[in-house]
Write a protein that holds these residues in place. Structure first.
Motif, PDB file in Angstrom:
ATOM      1  N   VAL A 118       0.825  -1.204   0.000  1.00  0.00           N
ATOM      2  CA  VAL A 118       0.000   0.000   0.000  1.00  0.00           C
ATOM      3  C   VAL A 118       0.864   1.260   0.000  1.00  0.00           C
ATOM      4  O   VAL A 118       0.634   2.193  -0.773  1.00  0.00           O
ATOM      5  N   MET A 119       1.867   1.294   0.851  1.00  0.00           N
ATOM      6  CA  MET A 119       2.611   2.537   1.081  1.00  0.00           C
ATOM      7  C   MET A 119       3.950   2.587   0.350  1.00  0.00           C
ATOM      8  O   MET A 119       4.601   3.614   0.322  1.00  0.00           O
ATOM      9  N   VAL A 139      -6.214   9.530   1.295  1.00  0.00           N
ATOM     10  CA  VAL A 139      -5.054   8.632   1.213  1.00  0.00           C
ATOM     11  C   VAL A 139      -4.267   8.607   2.531  1.00  0.00           C
ATOM     12  O   VAL A 139      -3.795   7.550   2.960  1.00  0.00           O
ATOM     13  N   VAL A 140      -4.151   9.755   3.163  1.00  0.00           N
ATOM     14  CA  VAL A 140      -3.402   9.792   4.430  1.00  0.00           C
ATOM     15  C   VAL A 140      -4.064   8.880   5.456  1.00  0.00           C
ATOM     16  O   VAL A 140      -3.391   8.124   6.175  1.00  0.00           O
ATOM     17  N   HIS A 162       9.486  12.049   0.114  1.00  0.00           N
ATOM     18  CA  HIS A 162      10.881  11.732  -0.180  1.00  0.00           C
ATOM     19  C   HIS A 162      10.995  10.394  -0.911  1.00  0.00           C
ATOM     20  O   HIS A 162      10.045   9.616  -0.986  1.00  0.00           O
ATOM     21  N   ASP A 163      12.200  10.158  -1.395  1.00  0.00           N
ATOM     22  CA  ASP A 163      12.482   8.936  -2.138  1.00  0.00           C
ATOM     23  C   ASP A 163      12.283   7.696  -1.242  1.00  0.00           C
ATOM     24  O   ASP A 163      12.438   7.768  -0.020  1.00  0.00           O
ATOM     25  N   GLU A 164      11.979   6.563  -1.872  1.00  0.00           N
ATOM     26  CA  GLU A 164      11.765   5.318  -1.122  1.00  0.00           C
ATOM     27  C   GLU A 164      12.991   4.927  -0.300  1.00  0.00           C
ATOM     28  O   GLU A 164      12.867   4.368   0.793  1.00  0.00           O
ATOM     29  N   VAL A 165      14.170   5.212  -0.831  1.00  0.00           N
ATOM     30  CA  VAL A 165      15.401   4.862  -0.108  1.00  0.00           C
ATOM     31  C   VAL A 165      15.486   5.642   1.203  1.00  0.00           C
ATOM     32  O   VAL A 165      15.898   5.114   2.240  1.00  0.00           O
ATOM     33  N   LEU A 218       7.086   9.101   9.779  1.00  0.00           N
ATOM     34  CA  LEU A 218       6.868   8.787   8.365  1.00  0.00           C
ATOM     35  C   LEU A 218       6.095   9.872   7.611  1.00  0.00           C
ATOM     36  O   LEU A 218       6.421  10.193   6.470  1.00  0.00           O
ATOM     37  N   ARG A 219       5.058  10.401   8.231  1.00  0.00           N
ATOM     38  CA  ARG A 219       4.202  11.335   7.492  1.00  0.00           C
ATOM     39  C   ARG A 219       4.971  12.529   6.912  1.00  0.00           C
ATOM     40  O   ARG A 219       4.744  12.914   5.763  1.00  0.00           O
TER      41      ARG A 219
END
Lengths: 298, 432
Positions: free
Chosen positions: A31-32, A193-194, A97-100, A91-92
């Motif tokens: 999902v995220m 979505v949040v 930002h990038d997945e990394v 996280l929020r």
């Protein structure tokens, strides 16, 4: 024949344990799109929480069956608190930002949570063997099987079935699917979505804690236990395909059976075989068994 | 060189060491000692923290002169110990860096530390380079001195060969009809070396017995369902395991819940460490060791009584063998430094302490330690094994049928490697 039966039973028990842990990991990624390293800390907190509460409960003299309720509800409580806090605080602000970067954030969260865990529970071991011992065992020929392990197999299967039903037959599942396929389009159709992210992350955290809680009665709960399991869970998720519940289940069964066969027949390759299975699958299907290249799904 | 924070008052020190039972420590004369053990990670609970606890206790007692018998003089070589604690977690490379920091930044005069065999193998050459007296207190691999010679490195605990020779001897002495045996050991140097040594001895003592299973799960695996199944159907007479810490406790829970110990009695080379904690959860009949005569297997002595009582009073739990090993390391260092100081009449330097340490025999807590191997740098001691029994009437764990094996019965002689000695059938072993 006896060895074959042992391999199947041992493989399924191991697969059940790994699947319960991997389920939350694959759900969050699906999902995220976050590879949540902190999942290992959810597992540890779940184990420590269950062990502490079962230890206290066992001193009351009440029926041991209550220990099973503690396993479930302690995991829910811990997952709710930790999942919500981590999503909201760390996280929020990082979703853009990038997945990394998100992986690094969850990794740092994992390290911090391991230290918090040590501050709360210290470095000693905790035991919660009462539910494990209380249910006894069955003998089939020369084999002795723990009833707790059989219950674990049933529980893991039920959990997988519930996850499948939730995603395919519930309104929330349809919303999740929409978010997975196209986050912006889902937003334009009015999906919050949040809110979906919060629910998903908390659900994943509960599942991680549940993995630790169901494991606690079988093991000595010690610092660092989340490190080992997270590597294994990643392997299972990679085999099945990141974000696929069916994939996690099949991956867990493959890993469980391969490991059990190795222990019984070729013990010297027991460590190697899990990652050999993973390498073989990824060489054939780099995206994993149940992940479509174009669209991720749960 | 010993590092004193202020100039050593030689005359005072000479008076101090020459008067048995001197009462006043030289408070201004201190020596920094690095103390290295796992303070975080999976090995901290069962090993690192008990070792650190013992270090705190023994350092305070040495500084205050609170210990009984020959250790009543305050300090080591007259100097007060100022400990610098370092976490052993992080791997061998980290430990090499930490050792350099201890010597070059902290200015320690000696180091007592290291639980992991990997750490010991990594730091020993660095100790030579830095010329820092290093006492390895717990790591088990025989390779330290069998593959290299060291001048600045000592190990005050016997290596792991002793544990498994003792285990095999006790199994043969206490059990009838061992026709087949199995092993369940962690898949790293400690587990593999332990099983290798055990099987070498069993092949000598019981050549007709067969090996049925050799299992090496990953360290910290936690889940041993398949291994227990394989053992259940292996038709073995006995199971050998060098598991420790959480792995050992998890194994005991899972094995007991499936009736494994009733079918396959267990020999646990570190079993004593969990005997008090698990109490009635540890199956009766389990053979337990403690890597020497430690814990519940320690010999009665004034020193042992003092140590156990002081440890329980301060930390609220019984000391296990890592605590004994740490105390043993400090007692070895103190014995050597005091001996050198007494001979010199003033504070000894590193070389003088090393000379006194080589071949030293000193009373440890629960045993006598002889620095007999590797040119006097490697310790041997007697060991003990027994059979666990939970006394339901008193509600306390007990170890019965304790057998003590002389140091020369379970350790290789000087000048011969462990493997060569075992392969040759343990020539020269002198048993009770």
């Amino acid at each position: 024949m006896l060895t074959l039966m042992a391999i199947i039973i041992d493989g399924l028990v191991y697969a059940s344990w790994v699947f319960v842990v991997a389920l939350g990991l694959t759900l969050i990624f699906g999902v995220m799109k976050i590879l949540n390293v902190a999942h290992g800390a959810f597992y540890s907190f779940g184990a420590y929480g269950a062990a502490s509460l079962i230890g206290l409960y066992s001193q009351t003299g009440l029926p041991v069956a209550g220990g099973f309720a503690i396993i479930i509800f302690s995991a829910i409580g811990i997952g709710l608190v930790l999942g919500f806090a981590l999503e909201r605080v760390l996280l929020r602000p990082m979703y853009d930002h990038d997945e990394v970067v998100l992986v690094l954030v969850t990794y740092s969260a994992f390290l911090m949570m391991e230290d918090v865990l040590r501050l709360i529970w210290g470095s000693g071991a905790y035991f919660a063997y009462q539910p494990f011992v209380a249910v006894g065992f069955v003998e089939i020929g020369e084999m002795v099987i723990s009833n707790y392990d059989l219950l674990l197999v049933g529980f893991a299967f039920s959990l997988g079935a519930a996850g499948w039903w939730l995603l395919t037959h519930s309104r929330f599942g349809h919303i999740l699917t929409a978010v997975i396929h196209d986050r912006e389009m889902a937003t334009s159709f009015g999906v919050n979505v949040v809110k979906v992210f919060v629910i998903t992350f908390v659900l994943g955290a509960i599942l991680g804690a549940l993995g630790g809680a169901v494991t606690a009665p079988k093991v000595s709960v010690t610092p660092g236990m989340g490190v080992e399991v997270i590597v294994l869970a990643f392997a299972v998720v990679a085999i099945g395909g990141m974000g696929s519940i069916t994939g996690a289940m099949i991956g867990a069964v493959m890993v469980g059976l391969a490991r059990a066969a190795a222990v019984h027949l070729f013990p010297e390759i027991e460590l190697f075989v899990i990652y050999a299975v993973m390498a073989g699958v990824l060489a054939w299907r780099p995206e994993g068994l149940f992940t479509r290249v174009q669209a991720r799904k749960i | 060189m010993w590092k004193f924070n202020s100039a050593v008052k030689a005359g005072s020190l000479a008076a101090l060491v020459s008067v048995a039972g001197a009462t006043a420590p030289m408070a201004q004369d201190t020596m920094k000692v690095g103390v290295v053990a796992f303070l975080t990670g999976g090995a901290s609970g069962p090993f690192g923290i008990p070792a650190r606890n013992a270090a705190e206790l023994i350092i305070d007692a040495i500084n205050n002169g609170d210990m009984p018998g020959a250790y009543a003089t305050p300090g080591i070589g007259g100097a007060q110990i100022e400990p610098v604690y370092v976490d052993e977690a992080g791997g061998s490379t980290t430990q090499v860096t930490e050792m350099r920091k201890l010597v070059q930044q902290q200015g320690v005069g000696a180091i007592v530390g290291y639980i992991s065999s990997g750490s010991c193998l990594a730091v020993a050459p660095v100790a030579e380079e830095l010329k820092v007296l290093t006492v390895l207190f717990d790591c088990g691999t025989p390779r330290i001195f069998e593959e290299s010679d060291y001048h600045y490195v000592f190990r005050t605990a016997p290596h792991a060969t002793m544990d498994n020779v003792g285990a095999a001897r006790y199994a043969m002495d206490s059990m009838d009809g061992i026709t087949a045996y199995a092993g369940l050991n962690q898949n790293y140097a400690w587990g593999q070396d332990s099983w290798r040594d055990f099987t070498y001895v069993m092949k000598q003592l019981n050549p007709d017995a067969k090996i049925t299973k050799e299992l090496f799960p990953k360290i910290f695996a936690g889940e041993y369902g398949a291994e227990i199944s394989a053992l259940l159907i292996s038709r073995s007479s006995v199971l050998h395991s060098s598991f420790w810490g959480g792995d050992l406790e998890s194994l005991i829970f899972q094995a007991t819940a499936r009736g494994l110990p009733q079918r396959l009695p267990m020999i646990l080379t570190t079993g004593e460490t969990v005997a008090s904690r698990l109490a009635d959860k540890l199956p009766d009949g389990t053979i337990v060791g403690a890597r020497g005569p430690h814990g519940m297997l320690a010999n009665d002595s004034a020193l042992n009584t003092w140590f156990r009582e002081a440890y329980v009073k301060r930390f609220g739990e019984e000391p296990t063998y890592p605590s004994y090993h740490m105390a043993q390391g400090f007692l070895g260092l103190k014995s050597a430094a005091d001996k050198a100081a007494a001979a010199k009449g003033s504070a000894p330097d590193t070389e003088e302490t090393i000379a006194a340490f080589e071949g030293l025999e000193f009373e440890a807590i629960g045993s006598t330690v002889k620095m007999s191997l590797a040119g006097g740098h490697q310790a041997i001691s007697e060991t003990a094994y027994g059979t666990f029994k939970f006394n339901k009437e008193t509600g306390t764990p007990e170890i019965t049928n304790v057998v003590r094996y002389a140091a020369e019965c379970v350790n290789p002689p000087a000048g011969q490697s462990s493997v060569d000695w075992l392969k040759a059938g343990m020539p020269g072993a002198t048993c009770n």
